[in-house]
Write a protein that holds these residues in place. Structure first.
Motif, short mmCIF file in Angstrom:
data_model
loop_
_atom_site.label_atom_id
_atom_site.label_comp_id
_atom_site.label_asym_id
_atom_site.label_seq_id
_atom_site.Cartn_x
_atom_site.Cartn_y
_atom_site.Cartn_z
N GLY A 1 -70.56 -25.29 -26.57
CA GLY A 1 -70.12 -26.37 -27.47
C GLY A 1 -69.26 -27.38 -26.73
O GLY A 1 -69.22 -27.40 -25.49
N THR A 2 -68.55 -28.20 -27.49
CA THR A 2 -67.71 -29.24 -26.87
C THR A 2 -66.48 -28.59 -26.23
O THR A 2 -65.73 -27.87 -26.88
CB THR A 2 -67.27 -30.25 -27.95
OG1 THR A 2 -68.42 -30.75 -28.61
CG2 THR A 2 -66.51 -31.40 -27.33
N LEU A 3 -66.31 -28.86 -24.95
CA LEU A 3 -65.19 -28.27 -24.21
C LEU A 3 -64.23 -29.40 -23.81
O LEU A 3 -64.65 -30.40 -23.22
CB LEU A 3 -65.75 -27.55 -22.98
CG LEU A 3 -64.77 -26.81 -22.07
CD1 LEU A 3 -63.86 -25.87 -22.84
CD2 LEU A 3 -65.54 -26.01 -21.01
N ILE A 4 -62.98 -29.20 -24.15
CA ILE A 4 -61.97 -30.26 -23.96
C ILE A 4 -60.87 -29.68 -23.07
O ILE A 4 -60.46 -28.54 -23.26
CB ILE A 4 -61.38 -30.67 -25.33
CG1 ILE A 4 -62.50 -31.15 -26.27
CG2 ILE A 4 -60.34 -31.78 -25.20
CD1 ILE A 4 -62.72 -30.29 -27.45
N LEU A 5 -60.38 -30.49 -22.14
CA LEU A 5 -59.32 -30.01 -21.25
C LEU A 5 -58.03 -30.80 -21.48
O LEU A 5 -58.04 -32.03 -21.54
CB LEU A 5 -59.75 -30.17 -19.79
CG LEU A 5 -58.67 -29.82 -18.76
CD1 LEU A 5 -58.33 -28.34 -18.80
CD2 LEU A 5 -59.10 -30.21 -17.35
N GLY A 6 -56.92 -30.07 -21.60
CA GLY A 6 -55.62 -30.70 -21.74
C GLY A 6 -54.68 -30.21 -20.65
O GLY A 6 -54.74 -29.05 -20.23
#
Ligand SMILES: Cc1cc2nc3c(=O)[nH]c(=O)nc-3n(C[C@H](O)[C@H](O)[C@H](O)COP(=O)(O)O)c2cc1C
Length: 320
Positions: free
Chosen positions: A171-176
């Motif tokens: 799925g959508t993978l987001i990095l912070g």
């Protein structure tokens, strides 16, 4: 690697302006969404569920004339010490909030309820084990909040954690974590994430609710001024060393509070001691959020366009 269909054609740059306790409100959210960045805020930034509902109505009203605005998100703290979760969720369902960002707990009923009206759920994780649980529960996106991120954050190296999580989640993978520029957003995408999650950079904008003293502290600080500790809120997080000193505590000798509490104790801790990520060192202005969004988009496009330059096979280089 996917962006949700609901984001198609509505982003100028693949960035979420992350929810920040006591910092993000309607002005920041509306400005981000109008300028091609997903805006978000924590429900708990309003003192009551009724106030939260008012903010949702205000944001929807102010975005009404902008058909191509980016979607906005709301952060719900899914922790047993949050007494408002049920009531806030009911408001979210009624108002059909496009994106829910859950943190500090996973709740399958919540995910089902949000999917029921067509909303998306992105979930904060700090490691592969939490990511696997959330993927199994059916979240649409995973937000890996990693080393150097402002507020609650994991200690892992982003390259290692991203690669781990990508193996089990499509799925959508987001990095912070410590991201402040469009070139860094491009780097995040090259490293395997779909989107970047920027908190501290958006705290230093005209529309954030950060008090004047915090803004000045952000401009003066560098990465070494960030202290990673569980002592402020019971969960490991990153905080500004000068604010710990100003609160009369010794940043090098902090004792952990007895328990996590999203009632009055937690609010007081965050009001006195300010969270921020290691990206502070690269922040030296307080732009309008619209200008920051445009700058990020331009830097992002320039980085992508210039990436060929970095090839070892660039023109004139011997190959093979
Ligand atoms: C002042 C501050 C308050 C925050 N409050 C919340 C919050 O209420 N809920 C949440 O899920 N994350 C919160 N975060 C974390 C951000 O959503 C995000 O993970 C983080 O800012 C990303 O790292 P960066 O600050 O280095 O860009 C907060 C971060 C900061 C700096």
């Amino acid at each position: 690697m996917p962006l949700p269909a609901a984001f198609a054609g509505r982003l100028r740059v693949p960035v979420i302006a992350a929810p920040m306790f006591l910092i993000s409100g309607p002005d920041l959210v509306v400005s981000c969404c109008r300028n091609g960045v997903v805006g978000s805020f924590p429900a708990l930034n309003q003192r009551s569920t009724a106030g939260f509902a008012d903010w949702l109505d205000e944001i929807s009203g102010r975005l009404d004339d902008a058909d191509d605005a980016a979607p906005f998100g709301v952060n719900l703290v899914v922790h047993r010490s949050n007494p408002r979760l049920e009531a806030d969720l009911a408001v979210v369902i009624e108002r059909r909030v496009p994106l829910i960002i859950t943190s500090l707990g996973l709740n399958r009923d919540l995910i089902k309820a949000v999917h029921g009206y067509g909303g998306l759920v992105f979930h904060d994780v700090i490691n592969l084990a939490f990511a696997a649980k959330a993927a199994d529960a059916g979240v649409d996106g995973l937000i890996a909040v990693l080393a150097g991120a402002g507020g609650h954050a994991g200690p892992l190296n982003p390259f290692a954690a991203l690669a781990d999580i990508r193996r089990i989640f499509d799925g959508t993978l987001i990095l912070g974590g410590a991201l402040s520029t469009g070139a860094q957003v491009a780097a995040v995408r090259m490293a395997g994430a779909d989107m970047a999650y920027l908190g501290t950079r958006f705290m230093a904008t005209q529309e954030s609710m950060a008090p004047e003293a915090l803004r000045s502290m952000l401009l003066g600080a560098s990465a070494a001024d960030i202290v990673y500790t569980p002592a402020i809120s019971g969960v490991h997080g990153n905080f500004l060393r000068p604010s710990i000193l100003a609160a009369g505590r010794d940043p090098d000798d902090l004792s952990k509070p007895a328990s996590l509490d999203f009632g009055a104790t937690e609010a007081k801790a965050w009001r006195d001691i300010w969270a921020a990520g290691q990206g502070v060192g690269t922040i030296d202005d307080l732009p309008a959020a619209a200008d920051l969004c445009l700058r990020l988009a331009n830097e992002y496009e320039a980085a992508l366009a210039g990436a060929g330059r970095l090839s070892c096979r660039a023109v004139g280089e011997p190959v093979g």
